[in-house]
Design a protein around this motif. Structure first.
Motif, PDB file in Angstrom:
ATOM      1  N   GLY A 100     -14.180  21.192  12.182  1.00  0.00           N
ATOM      2  CA  GLY A 100     -15.428  21.934  12.282  1.00  0.00           C
ATOM      3  C   GLY A 100     -15.313  23.267  12.982  1.00  0.00           C
ATOM      4  N   GLN A 101     -14.203  23.478  13.685  1.00  0.00           N
ATOM      5  CA  GLN A 101     -13.933  24.754  14.352  1.00  0.00           C
ATOM      6  C   GLN A 101     -13.073  25.678  13.487  1.00  0.00           C
ATOM      7  N   GLY A 102     -12.701  25.189  12.290  1.00  0.00           N
ATOM      8  CA  GLY A 102     -11.849  25.983  11.405  1.00  0.00           C
ATOM      9  C   GLY A 102     -10.373  25.920  11.763  1.00  0.00           C
ATOM     10  N   GLN A 103     -10.005  24.943  12.606  1.00  0.00           N
ATOM     11  CA  GLN A 103      -8.617  24.814  13.056  1.00  0.00           C
ATOM     12  C   GLN A 103      -7.957  23.613  12.388  1.00  0.00           C
ATOM     13  N   VAL A 104      -6.655  23.715  12.166  1.00  0.00           N
ATOM     14  CA  VAL A 104      -5.877  22.569  11.708  1.00  0.00           C
ATOM     15  C   VAL A 104      -5.143  21.977  12.914  1.00  0.00           C
ATOM     16  N   GLU A 105      -4.600  20.776  12.738  1.00  0.00           N
ATOM     17  CA  GLU A 105      -4.002  20.096  13.882  1.00  0.00           C
ATOM     18  C   GLU A 105      -2.837  20.876  14.480  1.00  0.00           C
ATOM     19  N   ALA A 106      -2.097  21.586  13.636  1.00  0.00           N
ATOM     20  CA  ALA A 106      -0.966  22.372  14.125  1.00  0.00           C
ATOM     21  C   ALA A 106      -1.397  23.390  15.177  1.00  0.00           C
ATOM     22  N   ASP A 107      -2.631  23.862  15.105  1.00  0.00           N
ATOM     23  CA  ASP A 107      -3.110  24.834  16.087  1.00  0.00           C
ATOM     24  C   ASP A 107      -3.182  24.216  17.484  1.00  0.00           C
ATOM     25  N   TYR A 108      -3.570  22.952  17.560  1.00  0.00           N
ATOM     26  CA  TYR A 108      -3.652  22.259  18.852  1.00  0.00           C
ATOM     27  C   TYR A 108      -2.254  21.927  19.380  1.00  0.00           C
ATOM     28  N   ALA A 109      -1.365  21.531  18.481  1.00  0.00           N
ATOM     29  CA  ALA A 109       0.016  21.281  18.891  1.00  0.00           C
ATOM     30  C   ALA A 109       0.660  22.566  19.405  1.00  0.00           C
ATOM     31  N   ARG A 110       0.397  23.666  18.718  1.00  0.00           N
ATOM     32  CA  ARG A 110       0.963  24.964  19.117  1.00  0.00           C
ATOM     33  C   ARG A 110       0.409  25.398  20.470  1.00  0.00           C
TER      34      ARG A 110
END
Length: 218
Positions: free
Chosen positions: A148-158
């Motif tokens: 819902g924030q337009g982010q994929v999981e890789a963004d959080y891992a990064r």
């Protein structure tokens, strides 16, 4: 330092608690339960809470940030493993330098700094969230589908890796190298029954990957 005879504190969410994605599980099947055998640790203390996010969000009060002060994490090594619930539940990512515990960058920065300050002699290792296949019935996205924030999981891992690099904290990148792929149906069915959590066999496989990472880093 080697972990033979040492104490490991494992701070996490349902994947540390040991949720099997089918209404059962528990600490006894978690990856933490395999650490004495695989690493020779005297004890692997399980501080996993199902559904917990790194960051604070108004609908719950059990984020890593809120739980941190309630725990005694004193141990030879501390493993922080989380982030998948932040992605799945639309926690704002924020950016490097943020101090807001309601965004992922701010929350993980707070936790890393606080653990290093409160337990300066412990060895801290962070682990990125592993890929999720999503749980459609619960409205949870797969790792490569924007939340819902337009982010994929890789963004959080990064983001976790970026914060840890700033504070010189080693990382086991389970997002890229967990050894279990939710993209392969045969592996997903065997190791990730609901696409997010792990079976007993999945936790064993994950434990072997984590143990190898800890041996290499510590």
């Amino acid at each position: 330092m080697g972990l033979e005879g040492k104490v490991l504190a494992c701070f996490g969410d349902s994947t540390t608690w040991g949720d099997n994605g089918q209404g059962g599980g528990g600490n006894e099947i978690s990856w933490t339960a395999h650490m004495p055998e695989l690493l020779g640790v005297a004890e692997a203390r399980n501080f996993g809470v199902k559904g917990s996010r790194i960051a604070v969000k108004a609908d719950r009060s059990d984020s890593f940030c809120e739980r941190f002060g309630a725990y005694d994490l004193a141990a030879d090594a501390i493993v922080l493993f989380g982030g998948v619930n932040d992605f799945c539940r639309d926690v704002p990512l924020g950016q490097m330098g943020d101090a807001d515990h309601a965004c992922f960058y701010g929350a993980i920065s707070y936790l890393v700094r606080s653990i290093l300050a409160d337990y300066p002699e412990a060895k801290l290792v962070c682990m990125t969230p592993a890929k999720t296949a999503g749980v459609a019935a619960k409205g949870l996205p797969a790792f490569d589908v924007p939340n819902g924030q337009g982010q994929v999981e890789a963004d959080y891992a990064r983001a976790m890796k970026e914060v840890c690099a700033r504070y010189s904290v080693p990382v086991i990148d389970l997002f890229e190298t967990s050894g279990i792929s939710p993209l392969v149906e045969e592996q997903r069915r065997l190791y990730m029954p609901d696409g997010l959590h792990y079976s007993a066999a999945g936790y064993r496989r994950l434990a072997e990957r984590i143990a190898a990472g800890l041996k290499a880093l510590l």
